[in-house]
Design a protein around this motif. Structure first.
Motif, PDB file in Angstrom:
ATOM      1  N   TYR A 275       0.817  -1.222   0.000  1.00 53.84           N
ATOM      2  CA  TYR A 275       0.000   0.000   0.000  1.00 53.84           C
ATOM      3  C   TYR A 275       0.845   1.264   0.000  1.00 53.84           C
ATOM      4  N   LEU A 276       1.985   1.255   0.694  1.00 53.95           N
ATOM      5  CA  LEU A 276       2.862   2.436   0.690  1.00 53.95           C
ATOM      6  C   LEU A 276       3.490   2.660  -0.687  1.00 53.95           C
ATOM      7  N   SER A 277       3.778   1.571  -1.401  1.00 58.55           N
ATOM      8  CA  SER A 277       4.401   1.684  -2.730  1.00 58.55           C
ATOM      9  C   SER A 277       3.496   2.409  -3.719  1.00 58.55           C
ATOM     10  N   GLY A 278       2.202   2.387  -3.453  1.00 56.71           N
ATOM     11  CA  GLY A 278       1.255   3.129  -4.293  1.00 56.71           C
ATOM     12  C   GLY A 278       1.503   4.631  -4.216  1.00 56.71           C
ATOM     13  N   TYR A 279       2.064   5.094  -3.099  1.00 52.86           N
ATOM     14  CA  TYR A 279       2.382   6.521  -2.924  1.00 52.86           C
ATOM     15  C   TYR A 279       3.837   6.816  -3.279  1.00 52.86           C
ATOM     16  N   ASP A 280       4.698   5.812  -3.059  1.00 51.54           N
ATOM     17  CA  ASP A 280       6.137   5.996  -3.285  1.00 51.54           C
ATOM     18  C   ASP A 280       6.722   4.650  -3.744  1.00 51.54           C
ATOM     19  N   PRO A 281       6.870   4.468  -5.092  1.00 49.54           N
ATOM     20  CA  PRO A 281       7.301   3.167  -5.637  1.00 49.54           C
ATOM     21  C   PRO A 281       8.638   2.663  -5.080  1.00 49.54           C
ATOM     22  N   ALA A 282       9.514   3.575  -4.641  1.00 51.39           N
ATOM     23  CA  ALA A 282      10.834   3.173  -4.126  1.00 51.39           C
ATOM     24  C   ALA A 282      10.717   2.295  -2.874  1.00 51.39           C
ATOM     25  N   ILE A 283       9.597   2.401  -2.174  1.00 46.73           N
ATOM     26  CA  ILE A 283       9.413   1.634  -0.933  1.00 46.73           C
ATOM     27  C   ILE A 283       9.398   0.127  -1.197  1.00 46.73           C
ATOM     28  N   SER A 284       8.958  -0.261  -2.378  1.00 47.39           N
ATOM     29  CA  SER A 284       8.894  -1.702  -2.703  1.00 47.39           C
ATOM     30  C   SER A 284      10.279  -2.351  -2.692  1.00 47.39           C
ATOM     31  N   LYS A 285      11.333  -1.524  -2.815  1.00 42.95           N
ATOM     32  CA  LYS A 285      12.710  -2.060  -2.860  1.00 42.95           C
ATOM     33  C   LYS A 285      13.378  -2.116  -1.472  1.00 42.95           C
ATOM     34  N   VAL A 286      12.742  -1.544  -0.444  1.00 44.03           N
ATOM     35  CA  VAL A 286      13.369  -1.502   0.887  1.00 44.03           C
ATOM     36  C   VAL A 286      13.441  -2.914   1.470  1.00 44.03           C
ATOM     37  N   GLU A 287      14.623  -3.279   1.942  1.00 47.17           N
ATOM     38  CA  GLU A 287      14.838  -4.630   2.508  1.00 47.17           C
ATOM     39  C   GLU A 287      14.241  -4.737   3.920  1.00 47.17           C
ATOM     40  N   ILE A 288      13.840  -5.946   4.277  1.00 46.18           N
ATOM     41  CA  ILE A 288      13.355  -6.223   5.633  1.00 46.18           C
ATOM     42  C   ILE A 288      14.481  -6.930   6.395  1.00 46.18           C
ATOM     43  N   VAL A 289      14.680  -6.558   7.658  1.00 39.97           N
ATOM     44  CA  VAL A 289      15.744  -7.149   8.479  1.00 39.97           C
ATOM     45  C   VAL A 289      15.116  -7.972   9.599  1.00 39.97           C
ATOM     46  N   ASN A 290      15.748  -9.099   9.954  1.00 39.70           N
ATOM     47  CA  ASN A 290      15.254  -9.926  11.067  1.00 39.70           C
ATOM     48  C   ASN A 290      16.135  -9.744  12.291  1.00 39.70           C
ATOM     49  N   GLY A 291      15.481  -9.598  13.454  1.00 38.50           N
ATOM     50  CA  GLY A 291      16.207  -9.467  14.721  1.00 38.50           C
ATOM     51  C   GLY A 291      15.800 -10.600  15.659  1.00 38.50           C
ATOM     52  N   PRO A 292      16.261 -10.553  16.913  1.00 39.65           N
ATOM     53  CA  PRO A 292      15.908 -11.621  17.863  1.00 39.65           C
ATOM     54  C   PRO A 292      14.439 -11.541  18.290  1.00 39.65           C
ATOM     55  N   ASN A 293      13.909 -12.662  18.747  1.00 40.14           N
ATOM     56  CA  ASN A 293      12.553 -12.653  19.315  1.00 40.14           C
ATOM     57  C   ASN A 293      12.535 -11.763  20.544  1.00 40.14           C
ATOM     58  N   ARG A 294      11.349 -11.235  20.878  1.00 34.79           N
ATOM     59  CA  ARG A 294      11.205 -10.339  22.010  1.00 34.79           C
ATOM     60  C   ARG A 294      10.745 -11.108  23.245  1.00 34.79           C
ATOM     61  N   ARG A 295      11.308 -10.779  24.402  1.00 34.77           N
ATOM     62  CA  ARG A 295      10.894 -11.430  25.656  1.00 34.77           C
ATOM     63  C   ARG A 295       9.414 -11.169  25.921  1.00 34.77           C
ATOM     64  N   GLY A 296       8.717 -12.202  26.407  1.00 33.96           N
ATOM     65  CA  GLY A 296       7.310 -12.020  26.793  1.00 33.96           C
ATOM     66  C   GLY A 296       6.340 -12.116  25.630  1.00 33.96           C
ATOM     67  N   ASP A 297       6.861 -12.271  24.415  1.00 33.82           N
ATOM     68  CA  ASP A 297       5.985 -12.353  23.238  1.00 33.82           C
ATOM     69  C   ASP A 297       5.399 -13.750  23.093  1.00 33.82           C
ATOM     70  N   ILE A 298       4.121 -13.802  22.737  1.00 33.57           N
ATOM     71  CA  ILE A 298       3.521 -15.103  22.432  1.00 33.57           C
ATOM     72  C   ILE A 298       3.671 -15.338  20.924  1.00 33.57           C
ATOM     73  N   PRO A 299       3.885 -16.602  20.505  1.00 36.19           N
ATOM     74  CA  PRO A 299       4.110 -16.843  19.075  1.00 36.19           C
ATOM     75  C   PRO A 299       2.887 -16.508  18.209  1.00 36.19           C
ATOM     76  N   HIS A 300       1.718 -16.972  18.628  1.00 34.04           N
ATOM     77  CA  HIS A 300       0.540 -16.801  17.769  1.00 34.04           C
ATOM     78  C   HIS A 300      -0.655 -16.313  18.568  1.00 34.04           C
ATOM     79  N   SER A 301      -1.425 -15.459  17.906  1.00 34.28           N
ATOM     80  CA  SER A 301      -2.606 -14.903  18.549  1.00 34.28           C
ATOM     81  C   SER A 301      -3.722 -14.843  17.515  1.00 34.28           C
ATOM     82  N   LEU A 302      -4.823 -15.455  17.838  1.00 34.22           N
ATOM     83  CA  LEU A 302      -5.994 -15.461  16.956  1.00 34.22           C
ATOM     84  C   LEU A 302      -7.226 -15.539  17.835  1.00 34.22           C
TER      85      LEU A 302
END
Length: 338
Positions: A275-302
């Motif tokens: 949805y952001l790329s619709g306003y600024d096409p350059a955003i589609s090229k931005v890389e995503i980075v992975n970090g460590p899991n966060r303390r206290g976080d539950i894996p899944h919520s539904l």
């Protein structure tokens, strides 16, 4: 915002007086807007610890809007705010699991002592109905999916403990003093006016801001964790249904407030980028980075939203897709203000 005026059930609120605690916060200010739109007299109580003046700026000139700057940790302030009020929507709290891990004492003071002050003030002032923000964090270490209201696990953070204690206190205040209460277990709410700044910013506004600045958002873990992301209009709808329901069985309950669908962090990030790329096409090229899991976080919520559907006639108006589209539009149009 969804047109809530078209629902005849909500027109009953016209001329009523409703206190919104935390009314300058993200959820609170959206509730204030919807209530003012319905012709309600709105009292907003906020100490601006996490809320912002700019969220309520547009209401200050409205003669049906009253701002009380104060703290729920002060009983006298709570009594003053509840004076002459028909209903309370209690949104004031210190959110964030990491914040509660870093500072459990303040989280406890605001979320438990402050909550108790509000219950006492509501009781003393003859408030008809007390509706409060509960939390999906109450499900704790329960692995069961979807989450059903009457089956919870052990809390995984100080924040989760405080929100569970709120439910216990609300139940006791009904049984002991006859105060009608309803708890809404919010599941990862997002939408306009949610603050993208600060150490405890929620994932959606944080990622939107990062991507708009062409910075890589950091996903905690491998991105497979999933959440029932819930657009703000679904939350407003639940609050309005709780304020106006005539089903006595629906009172003194807790309800999941969600969509009943889950999205992984990877899917979420792709959706925001789309949805952001619709306003600024350059955003589609931005890389995503992975970090460590966060303390206290539950894996899944539904969430299971069957109870809310059955007891309150709830039906979510916004899917994650529709919600992200609207949220992104708001952030693009209001980027000067954050």
């Amino acid at each position: 915002m969804h047109d809530f005026k078209s629902n005849p059930q909500f027109q009953k609120l016209q001329g009523k007086k409703v206190l919104v605690t935390g009314g300058a916060g993200f959820i609170g200010s959206n509730l204030c807007e919807a209530l003012l739109d319905l012709g309600v007299l709105v009292v907003c109580l906020d100490n601006f610890a996490t809320g912002h003046k700019h969220n309520i700026e547009e209401f200050l000139g409205n003669d049906r809007f009253t701002l009380i700057e104060g703290d729920i940790r002060n009983l006298e302030t709570c009594q003053k705010a509840c004076n002459g009020v028909d209903f309370v929507l209690h949104e004031a709290a210190l959110g964030s699991v990491p914040r509660s891990i870093n500072d459990p004492i303040t989280t406890n003071e605001v979320n438990i002592s402050g909550f108790l002050n509000m219950l006492v003030a509501a009781r003393d002032n003859g408030v008809k109905r007390f509706i409060y923000a509960a939390s999906s964090s109450t499900y704790g270490d329960s692995k069961e999916l979807p989450k059903v209201e009457d089956r919870i696990g052990k809390p995984l953070s100080p924040y989760a403990i405080t929100k569970y204690v709120n439910e216990l206190y609300a139940d006791i205040f009904h049984k002991t003093y006859g105060l009608d209460t309803i708890g809404l277990r919010y599941f990862n709410v997002f939408g306009p006016k949610q603050d993208p700044n600060g150490a405890y910013a929620a994932v959606i506004p944080l990622f939107i801001k990062k991507l708009m600045n062409h910075e890589s958002p950091v996903i905690n873990g491998d991105g497979s964790y999933s959440r029932d992301f819930t657009y703000i209009d679904n939350v407003i709808l639940m609050n309005l249904l709780c304020l106006t329901t005539e089903n006595q069985q629906a009172l003194n309950q807790v309800y999941n407030t969600a969509v009943g669908d889950r999205t992984t962090l990877v899917q979420l990030t792709e959706l925001i980028k789309k949805y952001l790329s619709g306003y600024d096409p350059a955003i589609s090229k931005v890389e995503i980075v992975n970090g460590p899991n966060r303390r206290g976080d539950i894996p899944h919520s539904l969430a299971s939203v069957e109870k809310a559907m059955e007891m309150l006639g709830y039906e979510a108006t916004h899917s994650i897709d529709k919600g992200i589209d609207k949220a992104v539009k708001w952030y693009v149009e209001n980027q000067h203000s954050f």
